[in-house]
Design an enzyme around this catalytic site. Structure first.
Site, PDB file in Angstrom:
ATOM      1  N   GLU A  95       0.841  -1.186   0.000  1.00 22.31           N
ATOM      2  CA  GLU A  95       0.000   0.000   0.000  1.00 22.31           C
ATOM      3  C   GLU A  95       0.889   1.253   0.000  1.00 22.31           C
ATOM      4  OE1 GLU A  95      -2.840   1.703   3.608  1.00 22.31           O
ATOM      5  OE2 GLU A  95      -1.607  -0.053   3.921  1.00 22.31           O
ATOM      6  N   ILE A  97       1.435   4.964   1.128  1.00 17.74           N
ATOM      7  CA  ILE A  97       0.900   5.896   2.139  1.00 17.74           C
ATOM      8  C   ILE A  97       1.603   7.233   1.961  1.00 17.74           C
ATOM      9  CG2 ILE A  97       0.572   6.330   4.603  1.00 17.74           C
ATOM     10  CD1 ILE A  97       0.612   3.307   5.052  1.00 17.74           C
ATOM     11  N   ASP A 198      15.123  -1.310  13.543  1.00 22.36           N
ATOM     12  CA  ASP A 198      15.923  -0.425  12.671  1.00 22.36           C
ATOM     13  C   ASP A 198      15.244   0.947  12.657  1.00 22.36           C
ATOM     14  OD1 ASP A 198      17.700   0.615  10.845  1.00 22.36           O
ATOM     15  OD2 ASP A 198      17.140  -0.701   9.189  1.00 22.36           O
TER      16      ASP A 198
HETATM   17  P1  ADP Z   1      15.140   0.809   1.804  1.00 23.75           P
HETATM   18  O1  ADP Z   1      14.778  -0.607   2.151  1.00 23.75           O
HETATM   19  O2  ADP Z   1      15.907   0.926   0.536  1.00 23.75           O
HETATM   20  O3  ADP Z   1      15.819   1.544   2.950  1.00 23.75           O
HETATM   21  P2  ADP Z   1      12.577   1.959   2.483  1.00 23.75           P
HETATM   22  O4  ADP Z   1      11.665   0.813   2.779  1.00 23.75           O
HETATM   23  O5  ADP Z   1      13.165   2.644   3.679  1.00 23.75           O
HETATM   24  O6  ADP Z   1      13.744   1.527   1.505  1.00 23.75           O
HETATM   25  O7  ADP Z   1      11.784   2.978   1.591  1.00 23.75           O
HETATM   26  C1  ADP Z   1      12.411   4.086   0.948  1.00 23.75           C
HETATM   27  C2  ADP Z   1      11.559   5.341   1.118  1.00 23.75           C
HETATM   28  O8  ADP Z   1      10.291   5.136   0.516  1.00 23.75           O
HETATM   29  C3  ADP Z   1      11.268   5.653   2.572  1.00 23.75           C
HETATM   30  O9  ADP Z   1      12.200   6.556   3.091  1.00 23.75           O
HETATM   31  C4  ADP Z   1       9.876   6.255   2.538  1.00 23.75           C
HETATM   32  O10 ADP Z   1       9.975   7.649   2.388  1.00 23.75           O
HETATM   33  C5  ADP Z   1       9.260   5.685   1.292  1.00 23.75           C
HETATM   34  N1  ADP Z   1       8.274   4.614   1.593  1.00 23.75           N
HETATM   35  C6  ADP Z   1       8.534   3.379   2.088  1.00 23.75           C
HETATM   36  N2  ADP Z   1       7.424   2.649   2.198  1.00 23.75           N
HETATM   37  C7  ADP Z   1       6.416   3.443   1.766  1.00 23.75           C
HETATM   38  C8  ADP Z   1       4.989   3.272   1.617  1.00 23.75           C
HETATM   39  N3  ADP Z   1       4.393   2.116   1.931  1.00 23.75           N
HETATM   40  N4  ADP Z   1       4.279   4.312   1.139  1.00 23.75           N
HETATM   41  C9  ADP Z   1       4.891   5.476   0.810  1.00 23.75           C
HETATM   42  N5  ADP Z   1       6.208   5.699   0.902  1.00 23.75           N
HETATM   43  C10 ADP Z   1       6.963   4.701   1.371  1.00 23.75           C
END
Ligand code: ADP
Length: 289
Positions: A95, A97, A198
């Site tokens: 999803e 967000i 984390d």
């Molecule tokens: P990584 O595993 O490379 O560190 P993240 O899971 O932290 O990546 O996601 C990268 C960026 O994407 C996050 O800093 C956040 O801003 C954005 N993000 C992550 N998940 C979502 C989501 N479900 N909806 C909107 N933005 C997201």
């Protein structure tokens, strides 16, 4: 930005999902990420063509554990990911967000909800499976003592990697052994508490209802001070957050003196992921003991 064809084909064939309007999302340190439209919904896709195959599988398990805790923290719904044995590059579709600015009230709720997460306790420090922190393996073997878990599952595997890569000198072991020998007296007692694992500033944001959204976990049962210390790694969260956490779950005296010891773990993870200047910070902490 274009997505790898095998991921597009996988989503189409296995889930009847056609992805459109791909927009890159920045902010991640490990994976590539995009906001996409699929079957009329806004979704978030992250993928990695070189990471270990079970990395996203473990991320999904972590998100499930956080969701099951029913703390009021928002955990994005998982739509699809590919199993370890599949040849498609690893991906996770969830999803989307929209991030919003949180206010003081939002930070206070977040602090209270994190304390609630930590009130979920297990029988051992560790978890019933290993997972990843960033793209580094994180060992979660069970220990009945937090000190033993911290030494054997957190610090020593990272130190060993840094020695093997040559980013840290093996001579640091003398300092580490001195510190390790004092940890039983330094760490206050705690039950094994469910941690995000984390939780730095890049792994949460607020949604349009001012609720904290948690992403990218490295879940295990550990010492709550470990998680709170982690939040202070890069600048820290707001005072509202810490005050509200402490109101819900008072901190043991002297916590701030222990922060840098707990943070040896994320620091060593950074040494092993990114090297360079993180090594000097780790050395200076170890030199103090
Ligand atoms: P990584 O595993 O490379 O560190 P993240 O899971 O932290 O990546 O996601 C990268 C960026 O994407 C996050 O800093 C956040 O801003 C954005 N993000 C992550 N998940 C979502 C989501 N479900 N909806 C909107 N933005 C997201």
């Amino acid at each position: 930005m274009t997505l790898p064809d095998p991921i597009l084909s996988y989503l189409k064939e296995k889930h009847q999902i056609s992805v459109k309007n791909v927009k890159a999302v920045s902010g991640g340190s490990i994976n590539q990420a995009a906001r996409v439209t699929a079957n009329g919904q806004e979704l978030f896709l992250k993928w990695n063509e070189t990471a270990p195959k079970d990395m996203f599988d473990k991320e999904v398990k972590g998100l499930e554990l956080l969701r099951e805790a029913e703390t009021g923290l928002v955990i994005p719904e998982v739509i699809a990911y590919n199993p370890e044995e599949d040849d498609t590059p690893g991906f996770l579709l969830m999803e989307y967000i929209e991030p919003y600015r949180g206010d003081g009230e939002a930070s206070r709720s977040f602090g209270k909800q994190l304390a609630r997460l930590h009130s979920h306790t297990g029988t051992f420090f560790g978890l019933d499976h290993d997972n990843y922190i960033g793209r580094l393996p994180q060992s979660n073997k069970s220990h009945s003592s937090w000190t033993s878990f911290f030494i054997h599952e957190r610090i020593e595997p990272q130190l060993e990697q840094a020695f093997l890569k040559g980013t840290l000198q093996r001579s640091l072991l003398a300092n580490w052994s001195r510190l390790a020998g004092r940890l039983e007296d330094i760490f206050p007692d705690s039950k094994p508490s469910l941690l995000h694992g984390d939780l730095w500033g890049g792994n949460y944001f607020f949604n349009n209802k001012h609720q904290a959204v948690l992403i990218d976990p490295a879940v295990y049962y550990g010492h709550p001070e470990m998680e709170l210390s982690f939040t202070k790694m890069f600048g820290g969260f707001s005072n509202d957050f810490y005050d509200s956490y402490a109101f819900e779950s008072p901190l043991d005296a002297g916590f701030s003196d222990r922060v840098e010891i707990y943070n040896l773990y994320p620091l060593l993870v950074h040494v092993n992921l990114f090297g360079g200047h993180y090594a000097s910070q780790a050395i200076s902490i170890l030199n103090r003991y």
